[in-house]
Scaffold this motif. Structure first.
Motif, short mmCIF file in Angstrom:
data_model
loop_
_atom_site.label_atom_id
_atom_site.label_comp_id
_atom_site.label_asym_id
_atom_site.label_seq_id
_atom_site.Cartn_x
_atom_site.Cartn_y
_atom_site.Cartn_z
N SER A 88 6.59 31.27 31.47
CA SER A 88 6.80 30.86 29.41
C SER A 88 5.72 29.57 29.05
N ALA A 89 5.41 28.82 30.06
CA ALA A 89 4.31 28.00 29.82
C ALA A 89 3.22 28.96 29.54
N ALA A 90 2.32 29.85 30.07
CA ALA A 90 1.30 29.97 29.91
C ALA A 90 1.18 30.96 29.13
N MET A 91 1.79 31.77 28.73
CA MET A 91 1.86 32.42 27.47
C MET A 91 2.54 31.40 25.91
N ALA A 92 2.29 30.46 25.91
CA ALA A 92 2.57 29.13 24.74
C ALA A 92 1.09 28.74 24.64
N ILE A 93 -0.09 29.09 25.55
CA ILE A 93 -1.56 28.62 24.59
C ILE A 93 -1.84 29.50 23.98
#
Length: 188
Positions: A88-93
């Protein structure tokens, strides 16, 4: 009317935004000064040279798009939840910033060293998750981590503007495939 004085952080934030939006050409000295509406003197008040500015961009990129992403992982959570949090965090970069910083890295060895360090850091995080989730030995976990990171990097190259719903669908498909191949991954 007097202009507000840019801080070093203002220059870095502008540089990251320009790099994301327009690529490496946008962070050349003349281009970044024009974008800021400020002089070279203002720029050199904060940076010894242009290379120092580009290194500051890469350092900030590493912090925001890697270290901050890794801190989304709750060490107390199980491996499945840790993986979900990381995904989830990686998709927000900012995928366009990923492309831009790597373009700068091709031209400047000091930035390339930061990118290489970042890649190793990211691979270490993913490797650790594969070891925890699937009980793999270090070498096998690293190989699977490398494949996942290569897939993630490839998506950025192929479609840096991919819609979040498609990102989620592909991440779920990849996770289901790994669970099928590796046999574990289901919650106890």
């Amino acid at each position: 009317m007097t202009k507000r004085r840019f801080s070093k952080q203002d220059w870095v934030q502008l540089g990251l935004a320009e790099l994301s939006a327009k690529g490496a050409e946008a962070v050349k000295l003349e281009a970044i000064c024009t974008a800021a509406g400020l002089t070279r003197g203002s720029f050199y008040h904060h940076f010894a040279d242009h290379e120092a500015f580009l290194i500051a961009l890469a350092d900030t990129w590493f912090q925001t798009q890697t270290v901050d992403v890794a801190t989304a992982i709750d060490p107390a959570a199980d491996a499945v939840d840790q993986g979900a949090a990381l995904t989830s965090a990686a998709m927000a970069i900012d995928y366009r910033l990923e492309l831009g910083i790597r373009e700068v890295a091709r031209r400047l060895p000091a930035v390339n060293a930061i990118v290489q360090h970042t890649d190793q850091f990211r691979l270490d995080v993913i490797t650790d998750l594969y070891r925890k989730r699937y009980g793999l030995d270090a070498a096998t976990a690293r190989s699977f981590a490398y494949l996942e990171y290569a897939a993630f990097s490839g998506i950025i190259l192929l479609d840096p503007d991919m819609e979040p719903e498609r990102q989620k669908m592909l991440a779920a498909l990849y996770e289901a495939s790994m669970d099928k191949v590796l046999g574990a991954g289901a919650r106890p």
